[in-house]
Design a protein around this motif. Structure first.
Motif, PDB file in Angstrom:
ATOM      1  N   ALA A  90       0.865  -1.109   0.086  1.00  0.00           N
ATOM      2  CA  ALA A  90       0.193   0.021  -0.126  1.00  0.00           C
ATOM      3  C   ALA A  90       0.926   1.249  -0.172  1.00  0.00           C
ATOM      4  N   ILE A  91       1.960   1.242   0.681  1.00  0.00           N
ATOM      5  CA  ILE A  91       2.903   2.414   0.781  1.00  0.00           C
ATOM      6  C   ILE A  91       3.710   2.536  -0.649  1.00  0.00           C
ATOM      7  N   TRP A  92       4.004   1.433  -1.191  1.00  0.00           N
ATOM      8  CA  TRP A  92       4.635   1.531  -2.564  1.00  0.00           C
ATOM      9  C   TRP A  92       3.763   1.930  -3.806  1.00  0.00           C
ATOM     10  N   ASN A  93       2.204   1.554  -3.542  1.00  0.00           N
ATOM     11  CA  ASN A  93       1.345   2.186  -4.365  1.00  0.00           C
ATOM     12  C   ASN A  93       1.282   3.608  -4.316  1.00  0.00           C
ATOM     13  N   TRP A 137       6.860   9.837  -5.914  1.00  0.00           N
ATOM     14  CA  TRP A 137       8.097   9.684  -5.170  1.00  0.00           C
ATOM     15  C   TRP A 137       8.639   8.118  -5.248  1.00  0.00           C
ATOM     16  N   VAL A 138       8.294   7.211  -6.012  1.00  0.00           N
ATOM     17  CA  VAL A 138       8.675   6.022  -6.032  1.00  0.00           C
ATOM     18  C   VAL A 138      10.243   5.878  -6.351  1.00  0.00           C
ATOM     19  N   LYS A 183      13.064  10.647  -0.462  1.00  0.00           N
ATOM     20  CA  LYS A 183      11.689  10.546   0.262  1.00  0.00           C
ATOM     21  C   LYS A 183      11.686   9.225   0.943  1.00  0.00           C
ATOM     22  N   TRP A 184      12.465   8.085   0.206  1.00  0.00           N
ATOM     23  CA  TRP A 184      12.359   6.793   1.009  1.00  0.00           C
ATOM     24  C   TRP A 184      12.966   7.039   2.136  1.00  0.00           C
ATOM     25  N   LYS A 185      14.245   7.641   2.145  1.00  0.00           N
ATOM     26  CA  LYS A 185      14.882   7.920   3.344  1.00  0.00           C
ATOM     27  C   LYS A 185      14.053   8.499   4.680  1.00  0.00           C
TER      28      LYS A 185
END
Length: 99
Positions: A63-66, A73-74, A79-81
């Motif tokens: 759900a977060i990946w989607n 921001w994938v 943003k992932w950090k």
């Protein structure tokens, strides 16, 4: 707002999509995920000693990946950090260090 109609359910990932109608007639599609298994795996992995070369930092729920894909921001490492270092996401971390 409760699910008025279940659109899709994936038992392997725990993902559910629902269609909602608000009292004023607006509509929305929601996506939810049961992350209990992911949290358990993250907890178990966090108790292991990490390797010196590669460290698994976190599990990312689908759900977060989607959400990252939808919001654009994938592919954004910063943003992932930010997501991984956010205290609200600590339960998904498998390594306690700061990224």
């Amino acid at each position: 707002m409760s699910i008025n109609q279940l659109l899709d359910w994936n038992s392997a990932t725990g993902m559910a999509e629902g269609f909602h109608v608000s009292p004023d007639g607006g509509t929305m599609i929601s996506e939810t995920q049961n992350v209990d298994n992911i949290l358990q795996s993250a907890k178990e992995m966090s108790e292991l000693t990490p390797g010196k070369e590669w460290k698994h930092a976190a599990y990312i729920p689908e759900a977060i990946w989607n959400q990252a894909c939808r919001e654009g921001w994938v592919n954004d490492k910063a943003k992932w950090k930010q997501w991984a270092n956010n205290p609200d996401n600590k339960a998904f971390r498998t390594w306690p260090g700061k990224l």
